[in-house]
Motif scaffolding. Sequence first.
Motif, PDB file in Angstrom:
ATOM      1  N   LYS A  15      72.339  18.563-113.491  1.00  0.00           N
ATOM      2  CA  LYS A  15      73.377  17.579-113.150  1.00  0.00           C
ATOM      3  C   LYS A  15      72.845  16.420-112.326  1.00  0.00           C
ATOM      4  O   LYS A  15      73.605  15.520-111.967  1.00  0.00           O
ATOM      5  CB  LYS A  15      74.514  18.271-112.397  1.00  0.00           C
ATOM      6  CG  LYS A  15      75.234  19.298-113.246  1.00  0.00           C
ATOM      7  CD  LYS A  15      76.335  19.995-112.473  1.00  0.00           C
ATOM      8  CE  LYS A  15      76.993  21.041-113.352  1.00  0.00           C
ATOM      9  NZ  LYS A  15      77.978  21.835-112.631  1.00  0.00           N
ATOM     10  N   LEU A  16      71.545  16.431-112.008  1.00  0.00           N
ATOM     11  CA  LEU A  16      70.985  15.330-111.223  1.00  0.00           C
ATOM     12  C   LEU A  16      71.076  14.022-111.999  1.00  0.00           C
ATOM     13  O   LEU A  16      70.921  13.997-113.227  1.00  0.00           O
ATOM     14  CB  LEU A  16      69.531  15.607-110.854  1.00  0.00           C
ATOM     15  CG  LEU A  16      69.277  16.731-109.861  1.00  0.00           C
ATOM     16  CD1 LEU A  16      67.780  16.867-109.594  1.00  0.00           C
ATOM     17  CD2 LEU A  16      70.019  16.512-108.563  1.00  0.00           C
ATOM     18  N   THR A  17      71.286  12.950-111.293  1.00  0.00           N
ATOM     19  CA  THR A  17      71.356  11.630-111.913  1.00  0.00           C
ATOM     20  C   THR A  17      69.938  11.094-112.158  1.00  0.00           C
ATOM     21  O   THR A  17      68.960  11.614-111.604  1.00  0.00           O
ATOM     22  CB  THR A  17      72.092  10.645-110.985  1.00  0.00           C
ATOM     23  OG1 THR A  17      71.316  10.479-109.786  1.00  0.00           O
ATOM     24  CG2 THR A  17      73.495  11.139-110.648  1.00  0.00           C
ATOM     25  N   GLN A  18      69.846  10.056-112.949  1.00  0.00           N
ATOM     26  CA  GLN A  18      68.540   9.434-113.199  1.00  0.00           C
ATOM     27  C   GLN A  18      67.890   8.955-111.895  1.00  0.00           C
ATOM     28  O   GLN A  18      66.696   9.177-111.702  1.00  0.00           O
ATOM     29  CB  GLN A  18      68.658   8.299-114.210  1.00  0.00           C
ATOM     30  CG  GLN A  18      68.778   8.789-115.654  1.00  0.00           C
ATOM     31  CD  GLN A  18      67.615   9.673-116.082  1.00  0.00           C
ATOM     32  OE1 GLN A  18      67.788  10.876-116.297  1.00  0.00           O
ATOM     33  NE2 GLN A  18      66.447   9.116-116.203  1.00  0.00           N
ATOM     34  N   PRO A  19      68.634   8.326-110.988  1.00  0.00           N
ATOM     35  CA  PRO A  19      68.007   7.936-109.717  1.00  0.00           C
ATOM     36  C   PRO A  19      67.496   9.141-108.913  1.00  0.00           C
ATOM     37  O   PRO A  19      66.444   9.061-108.274  1.00  0.00           O
ATOM     38  CB  PRO A  19      69.126   7.206-108.973  1.00  0.00           C
ATOM     39  CG  PRO A  19      70.012   6.673-110.053  1.00  0.00           C
ATOM     40  CD  PRO A  19      69.982   7.725-111.126  1.00  0.00           C
ATOM     41  N   GLU A  20      68.226  10.263-108.953  1.00  0.00           N
ATOM     42  CA  GLU A  20      67.768  11.463-108.247  1.00  0.00           C
ATOM     43  C   GLU A  20      66.503  12.035-108.887  1.00  0.00           C
ATOM     44  O   GLU A  20      65.573  12.449-108.188  1.00  0.00           O
ATOM     45  CB  GLU A  20      68.881  12.517-108.211  1.00  0.00           C
ATOM     46  CG  GLU A  20      70.034  12.124-107.309  1.00  0.00           C
ATOM     47  CD  GLU A  20      71.247  13.022-107.471  1.00  0.00           C
ATOM     48  OE1 GLU A  20      71.897  13.295-106.442  1.00  0.00           O
ATOM     49  OE2 GLU A  20      71.554  13.447-108.613  1.00  0.00           O
ATOM     50  N   LEU A  21      66.459  12.042-110.213  1.00  0.00           N
ATOM     51  CA  LEU A  21      65.264  12.511-110.909  1.00  0.00           C
ATOM     52  C   LEU A  21      64.082  11.577-110.648  1.00  0.00           C
ATOM     53  O   LEU A  21      62.947  12.036-110.474  1.00  0.00           O
ATOM     54  CB  LEU A  21      65.531  12.629-112.416  1.00  0.00           C
ATOM     55  CG  LEU A  21      66.496  13.741-112.825  1.00  0.00           C
ATOM     56  CD1 LEU A  21      66.858  13.615-114.303  1.00  0.00           C
ATOM     57  CD2 LEU A  21      65.908  15.107-112.525  1.00  0.00           C
ATOM     58  N   SER A  25      60.536  12.611-108.976  1.00  0.00           N
ATOM     59  CA  SER A  25      59.279  12.254-109.639  1.00  0.00           C
ATOM     60  C   SER A  25      58.362  11.473-108.706  1.00  0.00           C
ATOM     61  O   SER A  25      57.148  11.699-108.675  1.00  0.00           O
ATOM     62  CB  SER A  25      59.554  11.417-110.891  1.00  0.00           C
ATOM     63  OG  SER A  25      60.280  12.165-111.835  1.00  0.00           O
ATOM     64  N   GLN A  26      58.934  10.561-107.945  1.00  0.00           N
ATOM     65  CA  GLN A  26      58.145   9.779-107.001  1.00  0.00           C
ATOM     66  C   GLN A  26      57.533  10.667-105.921  1.00  0.00           C
ATOM     67  O   GLN A  26      56.375  10.491-105.538  1.00  0.00           O
ATOM     68  CB  GLN A  26      58.998   8.670-106.387  1.00  0.00           C
ATOM     69  CG  GLN A  26      59.342   7.579-107.373  1.00  0.00           C
ATOM     70  CD  GLN A  26      60.376   6.596-106.848  1.00  0.00           C
ATOM     71  OE1 GLN A  26      61.193   6.920-105.987  1.00  0.00           O
ATOM     72  NE2 GLN A  26      60.345   5.380-107.397  1.00  0.00           N
ATOM     73  N   THR A  27      58.306  11.631-105.441  1.00  0.00           N
ATOM     74  CA  THR A  27      57.790  12.582-104.451  1.00  0.00           C
ATOM     75  C   THR A  27      56.620  13.365-105.026  1.00  0.00           C
ATOM     76  O   THR A  27      55.563  13.500-104.401  1.00  0.00           O
ATOM     77  CB  THR A  27      58.903  13.551-104.003  1.00  0.00           C
ATOM     78  OG1 THR A  27      59.934  12.800-103.361  1.00  0.00           O
ATOM     79  CG2 THR A  27      58.368  14.613-103.055  1.00  0.00           C
ATOM     80  N   SER A  28      56.794  13.879-106.238  1.00  0.00           N
ATOM     81  CA  SER A  28      55.743  14.648-106.891  1.00  0.00           C
ATOM     82  C   SER A  28      54.481  13.810-107.068  1.00  0.00           C
ATOM     83  O   SER A  28      53.376  14.261-106.761  1.00  0.00           O
ATOM     84  CB  SER A  28      56.232  15.155-108.255  1.00  0.00           C
ATOM     85  OG  SER A  28      55.222  15.888-108.897  1.00  0.00           O
TER      86      SER A  28
END
Length: 90
Positions: A15-21, A25-28
């Motif tokens: 249910k995560l939004t594109q901005p949350e994903l 991804s940026q953290t990873s």
Amino acid sequence: MPKFVIERDMPGVGKLTQPELKGASQTSCAVLRDLGTDIQWIHSYVTDDKIYCVYQSTSEELIREHAKKAGFPANKISQVRNIIEPATAE
């Protein structure tokens, strides 16, 4: 470099939004940059309650270190021994 599949139990992740994903991804990617060239994220599959990630890494320990530093679970790590696909049948 060996390839691994990482299973991450993350209830509700689908249910995560594109901005949350994007943020995840940026953290990873930031942690991967710090860890160097012995680990690479290939891609991930997001399902309702899990993420399945495909990585290349020199070791399972390095994958665990990435998960810890990034704040992501790594519930199961399996080394890929072979790949089959429709062309394998030919």
